[in-house]
Design a protein around this motif. Structure first.
Motif, PDB file in Angstrom:
ATOM      1  N   GLN A 272       0.815  -1.223   0.000  1.00 57.81           N
ATOM      2  CA  GLN A 272       0.000   0.000   0.000  1.00 57.81           C
ATOM      3  C   GLN A 272       0.846   1.270   0.000  1.00 57.81           C
ATOM      4  O   GLN A 272       0.306   2.382   0.011  1.00 57.81           O
ATOM      5  CB  GLN A 272      -0.932  -0.001   1.221  1.00 57.81           C
ATOM      6  CG  GLN A 272      -2.006  -1.074   1.158  1.00 57.81           C
ATOM      7  CD  GLN A 272      -2.864  -0.957  -0.085  1.00 57.81           C
ATOM      8  OE1 GLN A 272      -3.495   0.073  -0.317  1.00 57.81           O
ATOM      9  NE2 GLN A 272      -2.905  -1.998  -0.891  1.00 57.81           N
ATOM     10  N   TYR A 275       0.100   4.429  -2.107  1.00 58.83           N
ATOM     11  CA  TYR A 275      -1.135   5.178  -1.874  1.00 58.83           C
ATOM     12  C   TYR A 275      -1.114   5.954  -0.562  1.00 58.83           C
ATOM     13  O   TYR A 275      -2.144   6.438  -0.101  1.00 58.83           O
ATOM     14  CB  TYR A 275      -2.323   4.216  -1.900  1.00 58.83           C
ATOM     15  CG  TYR A 275      -2.272   3.322  -3.108  1.00 58.83           C
ATOM     16  CD1 TYR A 275      -2.422   3.838  -4.388  1.00 58.83           C
ATOM     17  CD2 TYR A 275      -1.995   1.968  -2.978  1.00 58.83           C
ATOM     18  CE1 TYR A 275      -2.323   3.026  -5.511  1.00 58.83           C
ATOM     19  CE2 TYR A 275      -1.905   1.141  -4.087  1.00 58.83           C
ATOM     20  CZ  TYR A 275      -2.064   1.682  -5.349  1.00 58.83           C
ATOM     21  OH  TYR A 275      -1.966   0.870  -6.455  1.00 58.83           O
ATOM     22  N   LYS A 276       0.065   6.078   0.035  1.00 56.65           N
ATOM     23  CA  LYS A 276       0.187   6.869   1.258  1.00 56.65           C
ATOM     24  C   LYS A 276       1.553   7.533   1.264  1.00 56.65           C
ATOM     25  O   LYS A 276       2.309   7.414   0.297  1.00 56.65           O
ATOM     26  CB  LYS A 276      -0.028   5.998   2.490  1.00 56.65           C
ATOM     27  CG  LYS A 276       0.825   4.745   2.548  1.00 56.65           C
ATOM     28  CD  LYS A 276       0.392   3.838   3.694  1.00 56.65           C
ATOM     29  CE  LYS A 276       1.239   2.584   3.783  1.00 56.65           C
ATOM     30  NZ  LYS A 276       0.827   1.697   4.885  1.00 56.65           N
ATOM     31  N   ASP A 277       1.876   8.238   2.348  1.00 56.52           N
ATOM     32  CA  ASP A 277       3.113   9.019   2.406  1.00 56.52           C
ATOM     33  C   ASP A 277       4.032   8.604   3.549  1.00 56.52           C
ATOM     34  O   ASP A 277       4.998   9.313   3.843  1.00 56.52           O
ATOM     35  CB  ASP A 277       2.799  10.511   2.529  1.00 56.52           C
ATOM     36  CG  ASP A 277       2.316  11.121   1.223  1.00 56.52           C
ATOM     37  OD1 ASP A 277       2.557  10.523   0.162  1.00 56.52           O
ATOM     38  OD2 ASP A 277       1.672  12.181   1.257  1.00 56.52           O
ATOM     39  N   THR A 378      -6.750   7.291  -4.943  1.00 59.06           N
ATOM     40  CA  THR A 378      -5.947   6.696  -3.873  1.00 59.06           C
ATOM     41  C   THR A 378      -5.897   5.185  -4.118  1.00 59.06           C
ATOM     42  O   THR A 378      -4.959   4.686  -4.707  1.00 59.06           O
ATOM     43  CB  THR A 378      -6.519   7.042  -2.491  1.00 59.06           C
ATOM     44  OG1 THR A 378      -7.889   6.636  -2.417  1.00 59.06           O
ATOM     45  CG2 THR A 378      -6.411   8.548  -2.244  1.00 59.06           C
ATOM     46  N   TRP A 412      -3.127  16.782   3.354  1.00 57.15           N
ATOM     47  CA  TRP A 412      -3.291  15.353   3.098  1.00 57.15           C
ATOM     48  C   TRP A 412      -2.530  14.521   4.123  1.00 57.15           C
ATOM     49  O   TRP A 412      -1.350  14.728   4.372  1.00 57.15           O
ATOM     50  CB  TRP A 412      -2.797  15.029   1.696  1.00 57.15           C
ATOM     51  CG  TRP A 412      -2.684  13.572   1.376  1.00 57.15           C
ATOM     52  CD1 TRP A 412      -1.543  12.882   1.116  1.00 57.15           C
ATOM     53  CD2 TRP A 412      -3.761  12.631   1.226  1.00 57.15           C
ATOM     54  NE1 TRP A 412      -1.828  11.577   0.821  1.00 57.15           N
ATOM     55  CE2 TRP A 412      -3.171  11.386   0.893  1.00 57.15           C
ATOM     56  CE3 TRP A 412      -5.138  12.715   1.360  1.00 57.15           C
ATOM     57  CZ2 TRP A 412      -3.929  10.234   0.671  1.00 57.15           C
ATOM     58  CZ3 TRP A 412      -5.893  11.583   1.148  1.00 57.15           C
ATOM     59  CH2 TRP A 412      -5.309  10.361   0.808  1.00 57.15           C
ATOM     60  N   SER A 413      -3.230  13.549   4.747  1.00 62.00           N
ATOM     61  CA  SER A 413      -2.595  12.653   5.714  1.00 62.00           C
ATOM     62  C   SER A 413      -3.004  11.207   5.496  1.00 62.00           C
ATOM     63  O   SER A 413      -2.775  10.365   6.355  1.00 62.00           O
ATOM     64  CB  SER A 413      -2.938  13.086   7.141  1.00 62.00           C
ATOM     65  OG  SER A 413      -4.344  13.021   7.359  1.00 62.00           O
ATOM     66  N   ASN A 414      -3.643  10.938   4.341  1.00 57.86           N
ATOM     67  CA  ASN A 414      -4.008   9.574   3.963  1.00 57.86           C
ATOM     68  C   ASN A 414      -5.115   8.986   4.835  1.00 57.86           C
ATOM     69  O   ASN A 414      -5.253   7.769   4.940  1.00 57.86           O
ATOM     70  CB  ASN A 414      -2.768   8.648   3.987  1.00 57.86           C
ATOM     71  CG  ASN A 414      -2.991   7.359   3.226  1.00 57.86           C
ATOM     72  OD1 ASN A 414      -3.610   7.349   2.165  1.00 57.86           O
ATOM     73  ND2 ASN A 414      -2.501   6.260   3.767  1.00 57.86           N
TER      74      ASN A 414
END
Length: 473
Positions: A272, A275-277, A378, A412-414
């Motif tokens: 994953q 799709y995140k940081d 996402t 943005w923080s997912n």
């Protein structure tokens, strides 16, 4: 710092893009395509600069996705105090192969000079302080460029200090710029994102450079956020650098308090990760953030720069693919106004403000950026809804699952409260569902068309206050 010589080791796939398009025109289960990633079609070209650094110590020149780039900076050769160069020569076989392959695809290649070099910039300091060694350095670079068939030089002095060092930098760049221009070659530089060392690059040099690669990473907490990118562009443009010369740097690696980790390694750890940081305490830029930064670099600057290409994946999770698809055609993803069925008013940011926590309300529709939104995939058919005014995303306040929780914008923080899916109702309208709650966007006082009426989430009840039309701009 950014360009460390460490062996750490463009938008999304067509399926993900299809998820957005189909979510805006039909049931979400229609977006289950498994097609191949988008690539450059025959005869198309990137409409902005995409500059990738390619290291001398890693990677295979035969696997570079040349068609997703406009410039490649081969990094590095290192200057000596006498104006010489150490590192691969201009006749190096690997470099010549890189140049041949890039030129066959219309991509320019520059030699990058310097780099972090363990913080040792003594070679630059010494050679720039003396007219004779400056001239020797310029002549050596001219010979190097000619021998390798290069398109120019990228100076990566980390970092000239304000004062005497900065003035020596200006003298060196003035002479090198004249030598490159007279031969039809490019001169660029990598520069710090902002702050004290930024003043080591005198404004007088801006005219000597074709563009500057802004290293908008390794700064801020966590490293390389979208806000940091905005601050970096604003810093350089605020000092007088033309927007067309301000190329926004993005990282293909993550940072924890104690380590650097390449993006490909992060994807290998966590499926994953694209799709995140963050993966644990390692922070980086996933696909959605890379998309947003590419759009920022396209709209507010002169393109994007990457450190560095060998840290990317080679499949549909590729960050370079994400950049390419966002940059292709010059416009990035489609912007939408989100219009309520009952009131005919548009989703709008109160103020308008760029701050976290600014309320989302309805307002008479206009063409301003506070009413323009991009739907960025996402995963699993969900999107984040990004303001083109602030770069912030639509967010359900306090991660609440309750009816009546208000909508705001936030960095943005997912979070699931920052992800939505659009589900077609009828007549071109949609309900917009929050991922974490399953509730839908709703106008608080149903039936009113008053400007400033707040948007909330509420259980779906199939009324007009809960339905919206996405109008492409």
């Amino acid at each position: 710092m950014s360009r460390m010589v460490l062996p750490l080791r463009a938008l999304v796939v067509q399926a993900a893009l299809a998820a957005v398009v189909l979510a805006c025109s039909g049931p979400p289960d229609a977006a289950s395509s498994g097609e191949e990633p988008l690539g450059r079609q025959e005869g198309t070209a990137l409409a902005t600069r995409v500059v990738g650094y390619f290291p001398t110590w890693a990677g295979d020149v035969n696997t570079i996705p040349y068609d997703r780039l406009t410039h490649i900076n081969y990094a590095f050769v290192v200057p000596t105090a006498q104006g010489g160069l150490t590192g691969p020569s201009g006749t190096d076989a690997r470099l010549r192969s890189l140049v041949t392959a890039a030129h066959a695809r219309g991509v320019k290649v520059l030699i990058a000079v310097g780099g972090w070099n363990d913080g040792n910039d003594s070679g630059f300091e010494s050679l720039a302080a003396n007219a004779g060694t400056r001239t020797a350095f310029v002549n050596n670079l001219v010979n190097y460029v000619n021998a390798a068939g290069l398109d120019g030089v990228d100076i990566d002095w980390e970092y000239p200090d304000p004062g005497a060092s900065a003035q020596n930098y200006a003298a060196l760049i003035r002479e090198l710029g004249a030598a490159m221009r007279s031969r039809g070659k490019l001169l660029t530089a990598a520069v710090v994102a902002n702050g004290y060392y930024g003043e080591g690059i005198p404004t007088s040099t801006f005219a000597d450079f074709d563009f500057l690669n802004i290293m908008a990473y390794d700064g801020g907490q966590p490293h390389s956020t979208y806000d940091y990118a905005v601050q970096s562009l604003n810093y350089w443009k605020g000092r007088g650098l033309p927007a067309s010369k301000a190329v926004l740097g993005v990282p293909f690696y993550g940072r924890s308090p104690s380590s650097y980790v390449g993006y490909a390694d992060l994807v290998a750890r966590d499926s994953q990760a694209p799709y995140k940081d963050n993966v644990g305490d390692v922070y980086y830029n996933g696909i959605a953030t890379i998309q947003a930064k590419t759009r920022l670099g396209l709209q507010q600057g002169g393109g994007v720069m990457i450190w560095e290409l060998t840290q990317d994946t080679r499949n549909d999770t590729s960050l370079l693919l994400a950049i390419f698809n966002a940059a292709q055609g010059g416009g990035g993803a489609t912007r939408y106004r989100i219009v309520n069925k009952s009131s005919g008013r548009c989703l709008d940011i109160n103020g308008p403000s760029t701050a976290d926590g600014a309320t989302i309300h309805q307002w008479a529709c206009h063409t301003g950026a506070s009413q323009q939104w991009v739907l960025e995939p996402t995963d699993s058919g969900y999107v984040r809804i990004v303001s083109q005014y602030s770069g912030k995303v639509l967010d359900v306040r306090d991660v609440s699952t309750a009816d009546g929780a208000g909508l705001q914008q936030w960095t943005w923080s997912n979070g699931g409260n920052q992800q939505f899916r659009t589900v077609a109702t009828s007549g071109g309208f949609h309900r917009i569902e929050a991922r974490h709650s399953g509730k839908v966007l709703d106008v608080t006082t149903c039936g009113t068309s008053a400007n400033g009426t707040v948007i909330q989430q509420w259980t779906w009840s199939n009324n007009d206050c809960q339905q919206f039309r996405l109008e492409a701009q």
